[in-house]
Design a protein around this motif. Structure first.
Motif, PDB file in Angstrom:
ATOM      1  N   PRO A   6     135.666  36.115  81.053  1.00 33.71           N
ATOM      2  CA  PRO A   6     137.048  36.156  81.544  1.00 33.71           C
ATOM      3  C   PRO A   6     137.138  36.250  83.059  1.00 33.71           C
ATOM      4  O   PRO A   6     138.055  35.661  83.664  1.00 33.71           O
ATOM      5  N   ALA A   7     136.223  36.968  83.681  1.00 34.80           N
ATOM      6  CA  ALA A   7     136.281  37.107  85.145  1.00 34.80           C
ATOM      7  C   ALA A   7     136.118  35.755  85.831  1.00 34.80           C
ATOM      8  O   ALA A   7     136.734  35.506  86.883  1.00 34.80           O
ATOM      9  N   GLN A   8     135.310  34.859  85.244  1.00 37.93           N
ATOM     10  CA  GLN A   8     135.146  33.530  85.843  1.00 37.93           C
ATOM     11  C   GLN A   8     136.411  32.697  85.702  1.00 37.93           C
ATOM     12  O   GLN A   8     136.792  31.963  86.616  1.00 37.93           O
ATOM     13  N   TRP A   9     137.082  32.815  84.558  1.00 39.21           N
ATOM     14  CA  TRP A   9     138.350  32.100  84.397  1.00 39.21           C
ATOM     15  C   TRP A   9     139.380  32.619  85.397  1.00 39.21           C
ATOM     16  O   TRP A   9     140.130  31.841  85.998  1.00 39.21           O
ATOM     17  N   GLN A  10     139.411  33.929  85.556  1.00 39.73           N
ATOM     18  CA  GLN A  10     140.358  34.517  86.497  1.00 39.73           C
ATOM     19  C   GLN A  10     140.065  34.052  87.921  1.00 39.73           C
ATOM     20  O   GLN A  10     140.985  33.748  88.698  1.00 39.73           O
ATOM     21  N   ALA A  11     138.784  33.969  88.267  1.00 45.51           N
ATOM     22  CA  ALA A  11     138.415  33.517  89.614  1.00 45.51           C
ATOM     23  C   ALA A  11     138.850  32.071  89.845  1.00 45.51           C
ATOM     24  O   ALA A  11     139.349  31.728  90.925  1.00 45.51           O
ATOM     25  N   LEU A  12     138.672  31.206  88.830  1.00 37.61           N
ATOM     26  CA  LEU A  12     139.122  29.823  88.958  1.00 37.61           C
ATOM     27  C   LEU A  12     140.631  29.754  89.127  1.00 37.61           C
ATOM     28  O   LEU A  12     141.158  28.990  89.951  1.00 37.61           O
ATOM     29  N   ALA A  13     141.347  30.562  88.344  1.00 35.78           N
ATOM     30  CA  ALA A  13     142.808  30.559  88.426  1.00 35.78           C
ATOM     31  C   ALA A  13     143.296  31.065  89.779  1.00 35.78           C
ATOM     32  O   ALA A  13     144.260  30.536  90.345  1.00 35.78           O
ATOM     33  N   GLU A  14     142.637  32.066  90.312  1.00 29.51           N
ATOM     34  CA  GLU A  14     143.037  32.591  91.618  1.00 29.51           C
ATOM     35  C   GLU A  14     142.726  31.607  92.739  1.00 29.51           C
ATOM     36  O   GLU A  14     143.487  31.468  93.697  1.00 29.51           O
ATOM     37  N   ALA A  15     141.620  30.889  92.600  1.00 35.15           N
ATOM     38  CA  ALA A  15     141.216  29.949  93.649  1.00 35.15           C
ATOM     39  C   ALA A  15     142.042  28.675  93.630  1.00 35.15           C
ATOM     40  O   ALA A  15     142.315  28.089  94.685  1.00 35.15           O
ATOM     41  N   HIS A  16     142.454  28.248  92.431  1.00 34.01           N
ATOM     42  CA  HIS A  16     143.082  26.926  92.312  1.00 34.01           C
ATOM     43  C   HIS A  16     144.501  26.969  91.760  1.00 34.01           C
ATOM     44  O   HIS A  16     145.177  25.944  91.743  1.00 34.01           O
ATOM     45  N   GLY A  17     144.956  28.134  91.321  1.00 32.11           N
ATOM     46  CA  GLY A  17     146.279  28.227  90.721  1.00 32.11           C
ATOM     47  C   GLY A  17     146.282  27.737  89.285  1.00 32.11           C
ATOM     48  O   GLY A  17     145.313  27.159  88.793  1.00 32.11           O
ATOM     49  N   THR A  18     147.403  27.998  88.619  1.00 34.10           N
ATOM     50  CA  THR A  18     147.593  27.522  87.245  1.00 34.10           C
ATOM     51  C   THR A  18     148.891  26.737  87.194  1.00 34.10           C
ATOM     52  O   THR A  18     149.780  26.944  88.021  1.00 34.10           O
ATOM     53  N   PRO A  19     148.969  25.839  86.211  1.00 34.59           N
ATOM     54  CA  PRO A  19     147.954  25.444  85.237  1.00 34.59           C
ATOM     55  C   PRO A  19     146.827  24.640  85.900  1.00 34.59           C
ATOM     56  O   PRO A  19     146.971  24.161  87.025  1.00 34.59           O
ATOM     57  N   LEU A  20     145.729  24.484  85.160  1.00 37.38           N
ATOM     58  CA  LEU A  20     144.604  23.680  85.632  1.00 37.38           C
ATOM     59  C   LEU A  20     143.892  23.055  84.450  1.00 37.38           C
ATOM     60  O   LEU A  20     144.025  23.518  83.310  1.00 37.38           O
ATOM     61  N   TYR A  21     143.166  21.991  84.732  1.00 37.54           N
ATOM     62  CA  TYR A  21     142.262  21.387  83.763  1.00 37.54           C
ATOM     63  C   TYR A  21     140.834  21.652  84.226  1.00 37.54           C
ATOM     64  O   TYR A  21     140.545  21.623  85.426  1.00 37.54           O
ATOM     65  N   LEU A  22     139.941  21.881  83.267  1.00 31.37           N
ATOM     66  CA  LEU A  22     138.515  21.946  83.551  1.00 31.37           C
ATOM     67  C   LEU A  22     137.812  20.950  82.646  1.00 31.37           C
ATOM     68  O   LEU A  22     137.986  20.974  81.418  1.00 31.37           O
ATOM     69  N   LEU A  23     137.033  20.063  83.256  1.00 33.51           N
ATOM     70  CA  LEU A  23     136.270  19.050  82.528  1.00 33.51           C
ATOM     71  C   LEU A  23     134.792  19.335  82.730  1.00 33.51           C
ATOM     72  O   LEU A  23     134.345  19.511  83.862  1.00 33.51           O
ATOM     73  N   ASP A  24     134.040  19.384  81.649  1.00 33.39           N
ATOM     74  CA  ASP A  24     132.606  19.654  81.732  1.00 33.39           C
ATOM     75  C   ASP A  24     131.853  18.338  81.597  1.00 33.39           C
ATOM     76  O   ASP A  24     131.707  17.783  80.500  1.00 33.39           O
ATOM     77  N   ALA A  25     131.374  17.798  82.721  1.00 35.89           N
ATOM     78  CA  ALA A  25     130.682  16.512  82.724  1.00 35.89           C
ATOM     79  C   ALA A  25     129.368  16.561  81.962  1.00 35.89           C
ATOM     80  O   ALA A  25     128.919  15.540  81.421  1.00 35.89           O
ATOM     81  N   ASP A  26     128.743  17.727  81.904  1.00 33.70           N
ATOM     82  CA  ASP A  26     127.475  17.836  81.179  1.00 33.70           C
ATOM     83  C   ASP A  26     127.686  17.659  79.677  1.00 33.70           C
ATOM     84  O   ASP A  26     126.840  17.085  78.980  1.00 33.70           O
ATOM     85  N   VAL A  27     128.819  18.134  79.165  1.00 33.45           N
ATOM     86  CA  VAL A  27     129.132  17.941  77.745  1.00 33.45           C
ATOM     87  C   VAL A  27     129.318  16.458  77.453  1.00 33.45           C
ATOM     88  O   VAL A  27     128.824  15.939  76.444  1.00 33.45           O
ATOM     89  N   VAL A  28     130.002  15.746  78.355  1.00 37.83           N
ATOM     90  CA  VAL A  28     130.188  14.307  78.164  1.00 37.83           C
ATOM     91  C   VAL A  28     128.833  13.601  78.149  1.00 37.83           C
ATOM     92  O   VAL A  28     128.576  12.736  77.305  1.00 37.83           O
ATOM     93  N   ALA A  29     127.967  13.958  79.067  1.00 38.10           N
ATOM     94  CA  ALA A  29     126.637  13.338  79.128  1.00 38.10           C
ATOM     95  C   ALA A  29     125.865  13.583  77.834  1.00 38.10           C
ATOM     96  O   ALA A  29     125.151  12.687  77.339  1.00 38.10           O
ATOM     97  N   GLN A  30     126.004  14.768  77.251  1.00 34.61           N
ATOM     98  CA  GLN A  30     125.335  15.064  75.981  1.00 34.61           C
ATOM     99  C   GLN A  30     125.875  14.189  74.859  1.00 34.61           C
ATOM    100  O   GLN A  30     125.116  13.719  73.999  1.00 34.61           O
ATOM    101  N   ARG A  31     127.189  13.942  74.887  1.00 36.90           N
ATOM    102  CA  ARG A  31     127.798  13.098  73.856  1.00 36.90           C
ATOM    103  C   ARG A  31     127.300  11.657  73.982  1.00 36.90           C
ATOM    104  O   ARG A  31     127.051  10.978  72.990  1.00 36.90           O
ATOM    105  N   VAL A  32     127.204  11.170  75.210  1.00 35.95           N
ATOM    106  CA  VAL A  32     126.698   9.816  75.438  1.00 35.95           C
ATOM    107  C   VAL A  32     125.293   9.680  74.861  1.00 35.95           C
ATOM    108  O   VAL A  32     124.970   8.712  74.152  1.00 35.95           O
ATOM    109  N   GLN A  33     124.453  10.648  75.144  1.00 40.15           N
ATOM    110  CA  GLN A  33     123.069  10.601  74.658  1.00 40.15           C
ATOM    111  C   GLN A  33     123.020  10.696  73.143  1.00 40.15           C
ATOM    112  O   GLN A  33     122.188  10.033  72.495  1.00 40.15           O
TER     113      GLN A  33
END
Length: 421
Positions: free
Chosen positions: A16-43
């Motif tokens: 939760p602290a990491q989510w809070q840090a992202l929200a404080e740094a970038h504001g809400t709402p926000l999207y987070l995309l994990d490129a590594d997950v996409v790469a795993q799906r491709v493979q």
């Protein structure tokens, strides 16, 4: 077997602290995309089909610049649907020669830009589009590399959204293929035939149906080679692999589809050793790799139901809220990212608009939200921000963040309504 190939993403594993840090740094709402997950799906797709089929990413699913940059060198190519997507893909560093360009209503300007850039396969959706490509290629003194997009005769079954096997605006009817070939050959070397393209539908969860429709495309391409000597150096088999849109995880058995089709692909390779088979996949690769994060502004009760009101809703994530007036809908996966261990409760998760359909969750069960909590909406990596009515309400658009190798960067900055003037 499928779960092992495509493991679910646990967004609550991020503290939760990491989510809070992202929200404080970038504001809400926000999207987070994990490129590594996409790469795993491709493979996983490559492995399921024994390395016999390439994987193109369908940019329309999520054209985020940061994501496209992260996928350069990960996917074999891109499927684009507009001149804007071509420009975005080139900015991200992708080679036009490894792109397919599909979609009805391509303008002369878009076709001209695609020909000039050297797009590897322009999927012609009609006889008239073949003629227009030829005229533009002559004007540019540069050949157009074209695919014939075919609308198969075989009825389309097992696909939630049908884009073939019936009267549609997509592709050339299979019965008209001979005429298309005659038109193609009449234009001479200004049109360079690359192959066939068939995309019969989306959201198919039956591996046997995927195998059936794919084999039908192989059949059509084989007949084209037999009758006209036109060998498909590039055979775009489409996609449409099913991935459910609700919290109850449902997806195509990728391993089963691969096991059924590998013998067919091997036979194709033996017959046409220079031919390339490819799937164009969008949502199947990116949906589960993204989360929409919105902050709870208020909680209230109304006639026995608990409401959680957030600072984002259908203006940013229309798919999660369903469409206006939709008769049926299902909740996307929902998470309390701030307090995942809280006591579960049933609630309605509402957005900020003056519209009763602005509900990200209906009778959803999640750890009891409080004002200030961050709520995550899973399945948000495809058809999220760019498929939503962003100017509705005049709120800022959410920032889109891309995580790669654990590092988070801005893939698309926040925009105010004034930025669109």
């Amino acid at each position: 077997m499928t779960a092992a190939l495509l493991p679910a993403v646990d967004w609550t594993a991020t503290p939760p602290a990491q989510w809070q840090a992202l929200a404080e740094a970038h504001g809400t709402p926000l999207y987070l995309l994990d490129a590594d997950v996409v790469a795993q799906r491709v493979q996983a797709v490559r492995e399921a089909f024994g390395g016999l089929a390439q994987v193109y990413y369908a940019v329309k699913a999520n054209p985020n610049l940061g994501l496209l940059r992260a996928l350069a060198g990960v996917v074999d190519g891109l499927d684009i649907s507009s001149g804007g997507e071509l420009a975005q893909a080139r900015l991200a560093g992708h080679d036009p020669a490894a792109m397919s360009f599909a979609g009805p209503g391509k303008t002369d300007e878009e076709l001209q830009d695609a020909i000039a850039a050297g797009v590897g396969g322009i999927s012609c959706e009609s006889l008239a589009e073949l003629d227009r490509c030829a005229a533009l290629a002559r004007r540019l003194d540069r050949p157009a590399r074209v695919l014939l997009r075919v609308n198969p005769i075989a009825p389309n079954r097992g696909y939630g959204v049908k884009m073939g096997g019936r009267p549609v605006q997509f592709g050339i009817d299979e019965a008209a293929l001979d005429e298309a070939v005659a038109r193609l050959q009449a234009h001479g070397p200004v049109l360079q035939f690359q192959g066939l393209h068939a995309y019969v539908g989306s959201q198919c969860f039956d591996a046997a149906v995927v195998a059936e429709t794919t084999r039908d495309t192989l059949r059509i391409a084989g007949q084209l080679a037999d009758r006209h000597g036109l060998v498909s150096r590039l055979l775009n088999l489409g996609g449409g692999f099913g991935l459910g849109q609700s919290a109850e995880r449902k997806l195509l058995d990728l391993a089963a589809a691969g096991a059924m089709l590998q013998p067919d692909f091997q036979a194709w390779r033996q017959r046409f050793p220079m031919g390339t088979l490819l799937f164009e996949l969008g949502r199947y690769l990116t949906a589960e790799a993204g989360v929409y994060v919105t902050r709870v502004v208020d909680t209230k009760a109304s006639r026995g139901k608990a409401y959680v009101v957030c600072d984002g809703g259908l203006n940013h994530q229309l798919a999660a809220a369903g469409t206006f007036g939709a008769a049926l809908r299902g909740n996307f996966p929902l998470f309390n990212l701030s307090r995942p261990e809280a006591e579960p409760t049933a609630c309605q998760v509402a957005g900020p608009s003056c519209n009763p359909t602005d509900l990200l969750g209906v009778d959803a069960t999640l750890p009891t939200p409080q004002p200030g909590d961050l709520i995550g909406v899973g399945q948000s990596g495809a058809y999220g921000l760019t498929a939503s009515p962003l100017l509705f309400l005049g709120h800022d658009t959410p920032v889109e963040l891309v995580r790669r190798h654990g590092e988070v960067s801005v893939g698309r900055r926040r925009h105010s309504v004034l930025d669109f003037n």
